[in-house]
Design an enzyme around this catalytic site. Sequence first.
Site, PDB file in Angstrom:
ATOM      1  N   LYS A 102     -66.287 -16.338 -29.622  1.00 31.48           N
ATOM      2  CA  LYS A 102     -65.357 -15.195 -29.415  1.00 31.48           C
ATOM      3  C   LYS A 102     -65.935 -14.170 -28.465  1.00 31.48           C
ATOM      4  CE  LYS A 102     -67.761 -15.076 -33.283  1.00 31.48           C
ATOM      5  NZ  LYS A 102     -67.877 -15.781 -34.534  1.00 31.48           N
ATOM      6  N   GLU A 126     -59.399 -21.960 -31.076  1.00 28.10           N
ATOM      7  CA  GLU A 126     -58.900 -21.641 -32.431  1.00 28.10           C
ATOM      8  C   GLU A 126     -60.024 -21.162 -33.358  1.00 28.10           C
ATOM      9  OE1 GLU A 126     -55.474 -21.977 -33.913  1.00 28.10           O
ATOM     10  OE2 GLU A 126     -56.699 -20.609 -35.073  1.00 28.10           O
ATOM     11  N   LYS A 202     -62.919 -10.544 -31.815  1.00 25.83           N
ATOM     12  CA  LYS A 202     -61.780 -11.306 -32.364  1.00 25.83           C
ATOM     13  C   LYS A 202     -60.478 -10.529 -32.212  1.00 25.83           C
ATOM     14  CE  LYS A 202     -64.776 -13.617 -35.722  1.00 25.83           C
ATOM     15  NZ  LYS A 202     -65.474 -13.412 -36.988  1.00 25.83           N
TER      16      LYS A 202
HETATM   17  P1  NDP Z   1     -76.056 -21.628 -34.834  1.00 26.11           P
HETATM   18  O1  NDP Z   1     -77.056 -20.615 -34.450  1.00 26.11           O
HETATM   19  O2  NDP Z   1     -76.093 -22.213 -36.189  1.00 26.11           O
HETATM   20  O3  NDP Z   1     -76.077 -22.842 -33.798  1.00 26.11           O
HETATM   21  C1  NDP Z   1     -76.195 -22.660 -32.429  1.00 26.11           C
HETATM   22  C2  NDP Z   1     -76.820 -23.901 -31.849  1.00 26.11           C
HETATM   23  O4  NDP Z   1     -76.837 -23.795 -30.427  1.00 26.11           O
HETATM   24  C3  NDP Z   1     -78.244 -24.150 -32.307  1.00 26.11           C
HETATM   25  O5  NDP Z   1     -78.418 -25.508 -32.487  1.00 26.11           O
HETATM   26  C4  NDP Z   1     -79.067 -23.642 -31.137  1.00 26.11           C
HETATM   27  O6  NDP Z   1     -80.293 -24.308 -30.971  1.00 26.11           O
HETATM   28  C5  NDP Z   1     -78.155 -24.027 -29.982  1.00 26.11           C
HETATM   29  N1  NDP Z   1     -78.411 -23.216 -28.807  1.00 26.11           N
HETATM   30  C6  NDP Z   1     -78.250 -21.879 -28.679  1.00 26.11           C
HETATM   31  N2  NDP Z   1     -78.565 -21.487 -27.436  1.00 26.11           N
HETATM   32  C7  NDP Z   1     -78.951 -22.603 -26.784  1.00 26.11           C
HETATM   33  C8  NDP Z   1     -79.399 -22.866 -25.469  1.00 26.11           C
HETATM   34  N3  NDP Z   1     -79.540 -21.888 -24.579  1.00 26.11           N
HETATM   35  N4  NDP Z   1     -79.715 -24.135 -25.134  1.00 26.11           N
HETATM   36  C9  NDP Z   1     -79.584 -25.124 -26.034  1.00 26.11           C
HETATM   37  N5  NDP Z   1     -79.145 -24.953 -27.294  1.00 26.11           N
HETATM   38  C10 NDP Z   1     -78.844 -23.706 -27.657  1.00 26.11           C
HETATM   39  O7  NDP Z   1     -74.645 -20.984 -34.523  1.00 26.11           O
HETATM   40  P2  NDP Z   1     -73.255 -21.306 -35.203  1.00 26.11           P
HETATM   41  O8  NDP Z   1     -73.032 -22.746 -35.296  1.00 26.11           O
HETATM   42  O9  NDP Z   1     -73.113 -20.464 -36.405  1.00 26.11           O
HETATM   43  O10 NDP Z   1     -72.257 -20.655 -34.114  1.00 26.11           O
HETATM   44  C11 NDP Z   1     -71.922 -21.325 -32.940  1.00 26.11           C
HETATM   45  C12 NDP Z   1     -70.754 -20.583 -32.282  1.00 26.11           C
HETATM   46  O11 NDP Z   1     -69.660 -20.583 -33.174  1.00 26.11           O
HETATM   47  C13 NDP Z   1     -71.050 -19.101 -31.964  1.00 26.11           C
HETATM   48  O12 NDP Z   1     -70.348 -18.757 -30.797  1.00 26.11           O
HETATM   49  C14 NDP Z   1     -70.457 -18.381 -33.170  1.00 26.11           C
HETATM   50  O13 NDP Z   1     -70.080 -17.070 -32.874  1.00 26.11           O
HETATM   51  C15 NDP Z   1     -69.248 -19.232 -33.428  1.00 26.11           C
HETATM   52  N6  NDP Z   1     -68.728 -19.196 -34.777  1.00 26.11           N
HETATM   53  C16 NDP Z   1     -69.547 -19.364 -35.862  1.00 26.11           C
HETATM   54  C17 NDP Z   1     -69.037 -19.369 -37.130  1.00 26.11           C
HETATM   55  C18 NDP Z   1     -69.891 -19.549 -38.330  1.00 26.11           C
HETATM   56  O14 NDP Z   1     -69.382 -19.432 -39.454  1.00 26.11           O
HETATM   57  N7  NDP Z   1     -71.175 -19.848 -38.199  1.00 26.11           N
HETATM   58  C19 NDP Z   1     -67.587 -19.202 -37.358  1.00 26.11           C
HETATM   59  C20 NDP Z   1     -66.813 -19.059 -36.155  1.00 26.11           C
HETATM   60  C21 NDP Z   1     -67.370 -19.049 -34.918  1.00 26.11           C
HETATM   61  P3  NDP Z   1     -81.587 -23.860 -31.812  1.00 26.11           P
HETATM   62  O15 NDP Z   1     -81.321 -24.291 -33.208  1.00 26.11           O
HETATM   63  O16 NDP Z   1     -82.667 -24.628 -31.138  1.00 26.11           O
HETATM   64  O17 NDP Z   1     -81.695 -22.364 -31.655  1.00 26.11           O
HETATM   65  N1  HSE Z   2     -70.290 -14.145 -37.967  1.00 19.13           N
HETATM   66  C1  HSE Z   2     -68.906 -14.440 -38.054  1.00 19.13           C
HETATM   67  C2  HSE Z   2     -68.363 -13.868 -39.344  1.00 19.13           C
HETATM   68  C3  HSE Z   2     -68.672 -15.915 -38.006  1.00 19.13           C
HETATM   69  O1  HSE Z   2     -69.152 -13.563 -40.240  1.00 19.13           O
HETATM   70  O2  HSE Z   2     -67.153 -13.708 -39.453  1.00 19.13           O
HETATM   71  C4  HSE Z   2     -67.214 -16.280 -37.961  1.00 19.13           C
HETATM   72  O3  HSE Z   2     -66.639 -15.924 -36.754  1.00 19.13           O
END
Ligand code: NDP
Ligand code: HSE
Length: 433
Positions: A102, A126, A202
């Site tokens: 977002k 979404e 958002k």
């Molecule tokens: P995480 O931190 O759990 O996962 C991010 C992943 O991306 C990790 O594996 C990280 O690697 C990798 N990563 C980050 N930067 C790099 C880079 N420069 N090069 C290679 N790999 C990279 O995040 P989330 O899964 O929680 O979130 C992902 C996206 O989804 C974000 O934009 C977040 O705002 C969005 N989101 C998350 C929600 C949630 O509930 N968690 C809900 C809705 C949206 P490493 O582990 O090595 O750091």
């Molecule tokens: N950090 C975000 C939250 C993840 O807590 O709502 C979902 O977008």
Amino acid sequence: MKRLNIGILGFGTVATGVADLIRENHAEISRRTGYEFLINNIFVRSLDRANPYNLPLTTNINEIIMNPEIDVVVELMGGIEPSLTYIKTALEQNKHVITANKALIATHGNELFKLAAEKGLMLMFEASVAGGIPVIKSLRESLIGNKIESLAGIINGTGNYILTEMKEKGRSFSDALADAQALGYAEADPTFDVEGIDAAHKLTILASIAFGIPLQFDKVFIEGISKLESDDIKYADQLGYTIKHLGIAKNLSEGIEIRVHPTLIPKKELISNVNGVMNAVLVKGNAVGPVLSYGAGAGGHPTASSVLSDLADISRMLDADKEHYVPYLAFQNQALSNAPILPQAEIYTAYYLRIKAVDQPGVLSDITHILAHHDISIELMIQTKSVEDNLANIIMTTHETKEKAILDSIRQIEALTNITGDTTLLRIESFGS
Ligand code: NDP
Ligand code: HSE
């Protein structure tokens, strides 16, 4: 069976959820879409990491974004760079893109949608708002017969989790935040959650889709929950309100309000009772009236559910004429309006004030005199003894008034000799359902 080749960037909470769901629900997915969803490759920082299904991993980004076999790039890394560059390159390479990011859509969406439109590609998001709630699709497609008048939502799961834990269990802010981080709800930088930045990203997206305006994150009024005091949660409760961190957007004849702040809501209203990581978005359309969507606002599997919805849409549109794509921001790109975003000082709402005063005769009349001078009508007032000697907490709620009037009044009240410390100002909203 036709195959949708997917490249994923990042392998964290959400990407793991996507891998889980594609594995667990592959039969349902194929029965619905006629496609097999295949994770062709996942971009990771290091190959030395957990990989429960032995999926192909790469540390070379070009093996995904330059790979002609991949149909869809799913960006689940977060942050602005390098995600922005990778998405642009994927679009340049004629790949459809899905993102849950977002922050990226709210701040760079206008340029990304322009590029995607030029290339005739889908750019879906979404999962970027309210985790598993299909709020983008419902606003963009199902409510198309309405003029959207307003929307209000609990759109940050971490913040709602913290407020719920503080109110229901008396836990400290920092303990509740640590839990939310351990559960995978919080952003990489949790100040985005607690300072309202994530909710503002958002809300920027929702307001754009609801009212047909470009994305304008820099015009959102943002107040977080980090300065919220447990005293105010308690007093609000005594007055019949719950404090929730809301994103509110209104489409008014004089302009558009877009604001994120802690809000007192009457306890009997549905949105007051949305607790923990759950989110809810209340949309008011001029035909349908109020529509409340409720569900998990964060977490791997709920968010992955939204990513899979985008994958299914892309699989259905792969062979379609690009003229038939649903517009990215719900309205035709050339039909976005330049309605002004109202400055926060111009908005009208009701207010909660907590003023700390020296407990002596005359102080109350000085305060009410200032409020009356600004045409502010008090709805109710209570005075409680503070823990500090000879100090009183004066708690007031007002009827609806202009924010500028209340800010000017507070400045004058705080200049009175009998007033100590800063006045707490919170906004009150009622949605009637
Ligand atoms: P995480 O931190 O759990 O996962 C991010 C992943 O991306 C990790 O594996 C990280 O690697 C990798 N990563 C980050 N930067 C790099 C880079 N420069 N090069 C290679 N790999 C990279 O995040 P989330 O899964 O929680 O979130 C992902 C996206 O989804 C974000 O934009 C977040 O705002 C969005 N989101 C998350 C929600 C949630 O509930 N968690 C809900 C809705 C949206 P490493 O582990 O090595 O750091
Ligand atoms: N950090 C975000 C939250 C993840 O807590 O709502 C979902 O977008």
